[in-house]
Design an enzyme around this catalytic site. Structure first.
Site, PDB file in Angstrom:
ATOM      1  CE  LYS A 278     -64.345   2.031  50.730  1.00  0.00           C
ATOM      2  NZ  LYS A 278     -64.159   3.226  49.907  1.00  0.00           N
ATOM      3  NE  ARG A 352     -63.727   2.604  39.158  1.00  0.00           N
ATOM      4  CZ  ARG A 352     -63.350   3.867  39.285  1.00  0.00           C
ATOM      5  NH1 ARG A 352     -62.432   4.367  38.491  1.00  0.00           N
ATOM      6  NH2 ARG A 352     -63.888   4.642  40.205  1.00  0.00           N
TER       7      ARG A 352
HETATM    8  N1  BES Z   1     -67.824   2.170  47.330  1.00  0.00           N
HETATM    9  C1  BES Z   1     -66.885   3.185  47.048  1.00  0.00           C
HETATM   10  C2  BES Z   1     -67.532   4.524  46.677  1.00  0.00           C
HETATM   11  C3  BES Z   1     -68.258   5.253  47.752  1.00  0.00           C
HETATM   12  C4  BES Z   1     -67.587   6.146  48.553  1.00  0.00           C
HETATM   13  C5  BES Z   1     -69.605   5.100  47.909  1.00  0.00           C
HETATM   14  C6  BES Z   1     -68.280   6.854  49.509  1.00  0.00           C
HETATM   15  C7  BES Z   1     -70.281   5.815  48.861  1.00  0.00           C
HETATM   16  C8  BES Z   1     -69.618   6.690  49.663  1.00  0.00           C
HETATM   17  C9  BES Z   1     -65.993   2.778  45.873  1.00  0.00           C
HETATM   18  O1  BES Z   1     -65.762   1.421  45.729  1.00  0.00           O
HETATM   19  C10 BES Z   1     -64.677   3.450  46.062  1.00  0.00           C
HETATM   20  O2  BES Z   1     -64.064   3.220  47.054  1.00  0.00           O
HETATM   21  N2  BES Z   1     -64.306   4.285  45.118  1.00  0.00           N
HETATM   22  C11 BES Z   1     -63.083   5.020  45.194  1.00  0.00           C
HETATM   23  C12 BES Z   1     -62.513   5.090  43.819  1.00  0.00           C
HETATM   24  C13 BES Z   1     -61.124   5.670  43.771  1.00  0.00           C
HETATM   25  C14 BES Z   1     -60.134   4.739  44.443  1.00  0.00           C
HETATM   26  C15 BES Z   1     -60.746   5.901  42.328  1.00  0.00           C
HETATM   27  C16 BES Z   1     -63.420   6.435  45.702  1.00  0.00           C
HETATM   28  O3  BES Z   1     -64.421   6.999  45.295  1.00  0.00           O
HETATM   29  O4  BES Z   1     -62.647   6.932  46.523  1.00  0.00           O
HETATM   30 ZN    ZN Z   2     -64.165   0.719  46.935  1.00  0.00          ZN
END
Ligand code: BES
Ligand code: ZN
Ligand code: ZN
Length: 499
Positions: A278, A352
């Site tokens: 990230k 997931r």
């Molecule tokens: N933990 C994150 C989701 C999240 C993002 C929670 C912002 C709270 C605030 C999750 O694991 C994630 O990173 N999801 C990705 C999925 C994508 C790569 C398909 C996302 O939402 O960007």
């Molecule tokens: Zn994530």
């Protein structure tokens, strides 16, 4: 803060009196009404000067000039016929926050003044419950790692009721509010803990301790057990971290339980994104990525405390998502517990993955319904902001039941569809499914579509995406100004109680 029930408001000795005011139905008369006639002139003046009009959520503090006369805190509830439990929680929070800001140590709240002939669907008990919930929930602080602790002035609010019988019923509601507050505190504390201090096995230890205190059974599947269970997805997500993953299973199993409710939570104790790392800005918030797990643990404990007659199986998948030499990489193929293979195209879509194995494990218990709770997607934040959580599922009846529970708690959820196109979009060329969609649309529903692959045909299932509501919702006055909220703990508990 202590909240207790008493009689004889007229003899209350607390330094500050808390009194309700309502806006009248007729628009021509803006003066807020109160059962306390002695304030009618003052209220008229405050309204005429546009200072306090009794609007929903407003409070107005009047400091007395001599020690013998108490201060007064006027509470605006708006129009009586529009008052709901949420109005009371918000008012309860605003009362407690203002009293504390005014350095009031103990206040007397005239609960009788909150009664109004036009209140709909609210009786004396609901009034006490909502006000106490708001006051208690708002008083939460997380200062474990601060040398100087938060100074709190407000130590007690006494709720005054009309007669002795009402003291007992009020006290019952106060006990409920205290139990809920304890559960919210559990969920918030766990979520607020930093990644440095709360890693998967530490979460397991804390869950075990809490379970023991609540007479709930607890089983921890460590790395060896995960391997025996062939939980390739949970192991895969955890393998880039020095802190191994684990599965935490709590059970509230009353005799003659009618139904089995499974609550499954995502607990990524820190989500760096893994190899699909990230951006740095705001990454610290990813310590909260275990809020789903924290919520289901707290809800299980609370439901047990409130005497839930259903058997609750709480399954928490815990892992830390980190990039290192052992970490999974985009293109990794994972072998899940149920035999399906997953192509990992993005290691940041890890929630997931760990839920896939947890959902499969939970179904061994043959639950009547499964609810999973996760901070799963940024897309749900785009869709609903921090105002509501997204819900999806495979059974309209179960979703209606969930909505009915949410109607009681007044926590907000919006149903999102899992269309066939979303399911088609996560098919992989090299494995059974891939962990992200082919295009960027409907990210939350594709997360839901992915999870659905791990639900057996006849299992009823609901997925709750709390990525937007799990932390930083300052507009809700009974939530902390920043950090974990505990959103969904009350609804999950209500759902487990009612199912
Ligand atoms: N933990 C994150 C989701 C999240 C993002 C929670 C912002 C709270 C605030 C999750 O694991 C994630 O990173 N999801 C990705 C999925 C994508 C790569 C398909 C996302 O939402 O960007
Ligand atoms: Zn994530
Ligand atoms: Zn995550």
């Amino acid at each position: 803060m202590k909240i207790t029930a008493h009689v004889n408001f007229s003899e209350a000795e607390e330094s500050t009196h808390v009194i309700a005011t309502f806006q009248s139905e007729s628009k021509k008369d803006p003066t807020p009404e109160s059962t306390h006639d002695e304030f009618s002139e003052l209220l008229q003046k405050l309204a005429a000067e546009d200072v306090f009009k009794g609007k929903k959520g407003s409070v107005y503090f009047v400091r007395s000039s001599d020690a013998a006369t108490p201060n007064t805190l006027f509470v605006g509830l708006g129009k009586a016929e529009e008052v709901t439990g949420e109005t009371l929680r918000i008012s309860g929070a605003n009362i407690a926050r203002r009293l504390d800001a005014e350095k009031v140590k103990a206040a007397a709240l005239d609960l009788a003044s909150f009664h109004h002939k036009n209140l709909k669907k609210l009786d004396a008990e609901d009034l006490a419950l909502g006000l106490a919930e708001g006051a208690l929930f708002s008083a939460y602080t997380f200062d474990l790692y601060k040398s100087e602790k938060t100074k709190v002035a407000l130590a007690a609010i006494a709720f005054y009721v009309d007669d002795k019988n009402e003291v007992a019923t009020t006290e019952k509601m106060l006990a409920k509010a205290r139990a809920e507050n304890a559960a919210l505190t559990v969920a918030r504390d766990l979520s607020n803990e930093p990644g440095s201090h709360l890693y998967p096995m530490e979460l397991a230890r804390r869950a075990q301790k809490l379970a023991k205190e609540h007479k709930v059974s607890c089983k921890i599947l460590d790395m060896k057990a995960l391997q025996r269970e062939k939980m390739g997805a949970l192991i895969g997500v955890g393998q880039g971290s020095a802190n191994p993953p684990c599965l935490i299973v709590l059970e509230h199993k009353p005799k003659k339980a009618k139904k089995i409710v499974a609550l499954v939570g995502k607990a990524v104790t820190f989500d760096s994104g893994g190899i699909s790392i990230k951006p740095g800005q705001g990454m610290e918030d990813m310590k909260h990525d275990m809020s789903g797990g924290a919520d289901v643990i707290a809800a299980t404990l609370l439901a047990a405390k409130l005497g839930c007659e259903n058997h609750i199986v709480c399954v928490v998948a815990a892992a830390e998502n980190m990039p290192d030499g052992n970490a999974i990489v985009p293109s990794t193929i994972l072998h899940t517990r149920n035999g399906k293979t997953i192509e990992v195209q993005n290691t940041d879509a890890e929630g997931r993955l760990i839920l896939a194995d947890a959902l499969d494990y939970a179904q061994d218990y043959k639950p009547d319904v499964i609810v999973d709770v996760a901070t799963l997607t940024g897309a749900v934040v785009m869709a609903l902001s921090n105002v509501a959580a997204g819900i999806m599922g495979n059974d309209e009846g179960a979703i209606e039941d969930f909505k009915a529970a949410a109607k009681k708690t007044e926590e907000r959820y919006v149903e999102l569809p899992i269309f066939q196109e979303y399911i088609d979009d996560i098919k992989s060329k090299v494995a059974d499914i891939k962990n992200i969609g082919g295009d960027r649309g409907a990210g939350s529903q594709k997360g839901g579509a992915f999870l659905k692959e791990f639900i057996k045909n006849n299992t009823k299932w609901i997925h709750v995406d709390i990525a937007g509501t799990a932390w930083n919702t300052p507009a809700v006055s009974y939530h902390p100004k920043h950090g974990a909220t505990g959103h969904s703990v009350r609804t999950l508990t209500q759902f487990a109680l009612d199912y």
